[in-house]
Design a protein around this motif. Structure first.
Motif, PDB file in Angstrom:
ATOM      1  N   MET A 151      26.879  30.791  40.272  1.00  0.00           N
ATOM      2  CA  MET A 151      28.713  31.111  40.101  1.00  0.00           C
ATOM      3  C   MET A 151      28.947  32.615  39.798  1.00  0.00           C
ATOM      4  O   MET A 151      29.168  33.385  40.191  1.00  0.00           O
ATOM      5  N   GLN A 152      27.499  32.455  38.726  1.00  0.00           N
ATOM      6  CA  GLN A 152      27.148  34.263  38.082  1.00  0.00           C
ATOM      7  C   GLN A 152      27.198  35.183  39.085  1.00  0.00           C
ATOM      8  O   GLN A 152      27.211  35.670  39.137  1.00  0.00           O
ATOM      9  N   ALA A 153      26.259  34.869  40.038  1.00  0.00           N
ATOM     10  CA  ALA A 153      25.642  35.056  40.709  1.00  0.00           C
ATOM     11  C   ALA A 153      26.896  35.394  41.908  1.00  0.00           C
ATOM     12  O   ALA A 153      27.292  36.857  42.385  1.00  0.00           O
ATOM     13  N   LEU A 154      27.581  34.391  42.266  1.00  0.00           N
ATOM     14  CA  LEU A 154      28.726  35.342  42.751  1.00  0.00           C
ATOM     15  C   LEU A 154      30.028  36.229  42.272  1.00  0.00           C
ATOM     16  O   LEU A 154      30.759  36.925  42.952  1.00  0.00           O
ATOM     17  N   LYS A 155      30.370  35.850  41.157  1.00  0.00           N
ATOM     18  CA  LYS A 155      31.018  37.256  39.987  1.00  0.00           C
ATOM     19  C   LYS A 155      30.701  38.071  40.696  1.00  0.00           C
ATOM     20  O   LYS A 155      31.270  38.980  40.127  1.00  0.00           O
ATOM     21  N   THR A 156      28.930  38.889  40.430  1.00  0.00           N
ATOM     22  CA  THR A 156      29.144  40.507  40.583  1.00  0.00           C
ATOM     23  C   THR A 156      28.842  40.458  42.275  1.00  0.00           C
ATOM     24  O   THR A 156      28.792  41.568  42.281  1.00  0.00           O
ATOM     25  N   SER A 157      29.132  39.496  43.077  1.00  0.00           N
ATOM     26  CA  SER A 157      29.326  39.808  44.782  1.00  0.00           C
ATOM     27  C   SER A 157      30.421  40.294  45.017  1.00  0.00           C
ATOM     28  O   SER A 157      31.791  40.144  44.639  1.00  0.00           O
ATOM     29  N   TYR A 158      30.231  40.770  46.099  1.00  0.00           N
ATOM     30  CA  TYR A 158      31.465  41.431  47.157  1.00  0.00           C
ATOM     31  C   TYR A 158      31.382  40.475  47.950  1.00  0.00           C
ATOM     32  O   TYR A 158      32.403  41.121  48.815  1.00  0.00           O
ATOM     33  N   GLN A 159      31.048  39.731  47.973  1.00  0.00           N
ATOM     34  CA  GLN A 159      31.334  38.206  49.530  1.00  0.00           C
ATOM     35  C   GLN A 159      32.996  38.280  49.135  1.00  0.00           C
ATOM     36  O   GLN A 159      33.606  38.508  50.745  1.00  0.00           O
ATOM     37  N   PRO A 160      33.925  37.988  48.126  1.00  0.00           N
ATOM     38  CA  PRO A 160      35.607  37.544  48.845  1.00  0.00           C
ATOM     39  C   PRO A 160      36.143  39.092  48.795  1.00  0.00           C
ATOM     40  O   PRO A 160      36.651  38.880  50.182  1.00  0.00           O
ATOM     41  N   LEU A 161      35.740  40.181  48.823  1.00  0.00           N
ATOM     42  CA  LEU A 161      36.369  41.381  49.210  1.00  0.00           C
ATOM     43  C   LEU A 161      36.349  41.465  50.533  1.00  0.00           C
ATOM     44  O   LEU A 161      36.364  42.095  51.547  1.00  0.00           O
ATOM     45  N   LEU A 162      34.827  41.319  51.158  1.00  0.00           N
ATOM     46  CA  LEU A 162      34.092  41.558  52.838  1.00  0.00           C
ATOM     47  C   LEU A 162      34.968  40.582  53.614  1.00  0.00           C
ATOM     48  O   LEU A 162      35.629  41.087  54.365  1.00  0.00           O
ATOM     49  N   ALA A 163      35.038  39.432  52.834  1.00  0.00           N
ATOM     50  CA  ALA A 163      35.439  38.140  53.707  1.00  0.00           C
ATOM     51  C   ALA A 163      37.133  38.705  53.242  1.00  0.00           C
ATOM     52  O   ALA A 163      37.687  38.429  54.822  1.00  0.00           O
ATOM     53  N   ALA A 171      38.150  41.668  54.303  1.00  0.00           N
ATOM     54  CA  ALA A 171      38.372  42.807  55.092  1.00  0.00           C
ATOM     55  C   ALA A 171      38.398  42.638  56.022  1.00  0.00           C
ATOM     56  O   ALA A 171      39.020  42.355  57.494  1.00  0.00           O
ATOM     57  N   VAL A 172      37.585  41.361  56.543  1.00  0.00           N
ATOM     58  CA  VAL A 172      37.399  41.000  58.122  1.00  0.00           C
ATOM     59  C   VAL A 172      38.400  39.914  58.744  1.00  0.00           C
ATOM     60  O   VAL A 172      38.784  39.971  59.671  1.00  0.00           O
ATOM     61  N   LEU A 173      38.796  39.059  56.949  1.00  0.00           N
ATOM     62  CA  LEU A 173      40.262  37.868  57.880  1.00  0.00           C
ATOM     63  C   LEU A 173      40.997  39.508  58.013  1.00  0.00           C
ATOM     64  O   LEU A 173      42.307  38.895  58.814  1.00  0.00           O
ATOM     65  N   ALA A 174      41.886  40.496  57.344  1.00  0.00           N
ATOM     66  CA  ALA A 174      42.290  41.314  57.603  1.00  0.00           C
ATOM     67  C   ALA A 174      42.440  41.697  59.306  1.00  0.00           C
ATOM     68  O   ALA A 174      42.650  42.597  59.442  1.00  0.00           O
ATOM     69  N   LEU A 198      37.226  34.950  50.266  1.00  0.00           N
ATOM     70  CA  LEU A 198      37.045  33.565  50.806  1.00  0.00           C
ATOM     71  C   LEU A 198      34.855  33.619  49.766  1.00  0.00           C
ATOM     72  O   LEU A 198      34.256  34.722  50.845  1.00  0.00           O
ATOM     73  N   ALA A 199      34.458  33.329  48.571  1.00  0.00           N
ATOM     74  CA  ALA A 199      33.751  33.232  48.175  1.00  0.00           C
ATOM     75  C   ALA A 199      32.600  31.822  48.596  1.00  0.00           C
ATOM     76  O   ALA A 199      33.362  30.278  48.265  1.00  0.00           O
ATOM     77  N   PRO A 200      31.628  32.112  49.750  1.00  0.00           N
ATOM     78  CA  PRO A 200      30.412  31.027  49.710  1.00  0.00           C
ATOM     79  C   PRO A 200      30.023  30.171  48.262  1.00  0.00           C
ATOM     80  O   PRO A 200      28.527  30.988  48.275  1.00  0.00           O
ATOM     81  N   LEU A 201      30.202  29.570  47.835  1.00  0.00           N
ATOM     82  CA  LEU A 201      30.084  28.535  46.703  1.00  0.00           C
ATOM     83  C   LEU A 201      29.230  27.659  47.758  1.00  0.00           C
ATOM     84  O   LEU A 201      29.448  26.653  48.591  1.00  0.00           O
TER      85      LEU A 201
END
Length: 236
Positions: free
Chosen positions: A115-127, A129-132, A92-95
């Motif tokens: 959006m450019q900042a989100l594309k280089t972010s680790y937030q989706p992977l972190l989210a 991992a947290v959900l898993a 999940l990417a928080p936009l």
């Protein structure tokens, strides 16, 4: 992560839902606007979403100047060669949508930068991992974690690319398609963007108490796009 701005679209969810959608925009026009202004198709559509929500709040007598709405955007983490496998694998990417910016150009480039900042972010992977990890926990812990995600956002939003050509079913042409984004916790707004057969459709599902009239938001979507279209026509 701080909570986003409190608005009438944020609160305690109820079981009732309302839905609304607009007529498709021409995808070629959306592409042309994006190319003229140096942004992506997605940036153009998200700027229209932010503008439509901001105008809705103004119509209701609210003052959204400076307000921001965080939308959780599902991000696919499954490689294409594993697309056939069952189960979910997404982050999940928080936009943060700048719903308080009335200037369409300022809003568009604010969305583009985020959006450019989100594309280089680790937030989706972190989210992910947290959900898993929460899936291995007892139910009260799972509910607390999903509630934490819901508290930080007001909407769930996704953009799905559909078939480029119109589909046929039982001898008939399918002219329009729409889907609804599922929500959890107290998130009361789901934004659906779907491209299909040369058009782009915008759909909204809302909590019946927070937003009983989603068609009032949808009605602003095309005018917001027209503002960007006129702006792009003035570019040399």
């Amino acid at each position: 992560m701080a909570d986003d701005t409190p608005t009438r679209l944020k609160g305690q969810a109820t079981p009732g839902k309302r839905v609304a959608w607009c007529e498709p925009l021409a995808l070629d026009e959306v592409k042309a606007v994006g190319k003229a202004l140096g942004v992506s198709i997605n940036d153009v559509l998200l700027a229209c979403v932010a503008g439509a929500i901001g105008e809705y709040l103004r119509d209701k007598g609210d003052a959204p100047t400076g307000a921001e709405m965080r939308a959780l955007v599902p991000v696919n983490l499954r490689p294409l060669e594993e697309a056939y496998k069952l189960g979910n694998r997404f982050g999940l990417a928080p936009l943060v949508l700048p719903i308080g910016l009335a200037n369409p150009a300022e809003r568009l480039y604010a969305v583009h930068a985020r959006m450019q900042a989100l594309k280089t972010s680790y937030q989706p992977l972190l989210a992910f991992a947290v959900l898993a990890l929460s899936g291995l926990m007892v139910k009260p812990v799972q509910q607390a974690i999903t509630g934490l995600f819901a508290k930080k956002a007001s909407a769930v939003m996704t953009n799905v690319p559909g078939p480029r050509e119109a589909l046929r079913f039982c001898g008939r042409t399918v002219t329009q398609v729409m889907f609804w984004v599922p929500q959890s916790g107290d998130i009361g707004v789901g934004v659906s963007i779907l491209s299909y057969a040369g058009g782009v459709q915008f759909g909204l599902i809302t909590d019946a108490r927070m937003c009983p009239d989603p068609e009032a938001i949808v009605a602003h979507f095309a005018p917001e796009f027209d503002r960007l279209l006129w702006l792009s026509l003035m570019v040399p």
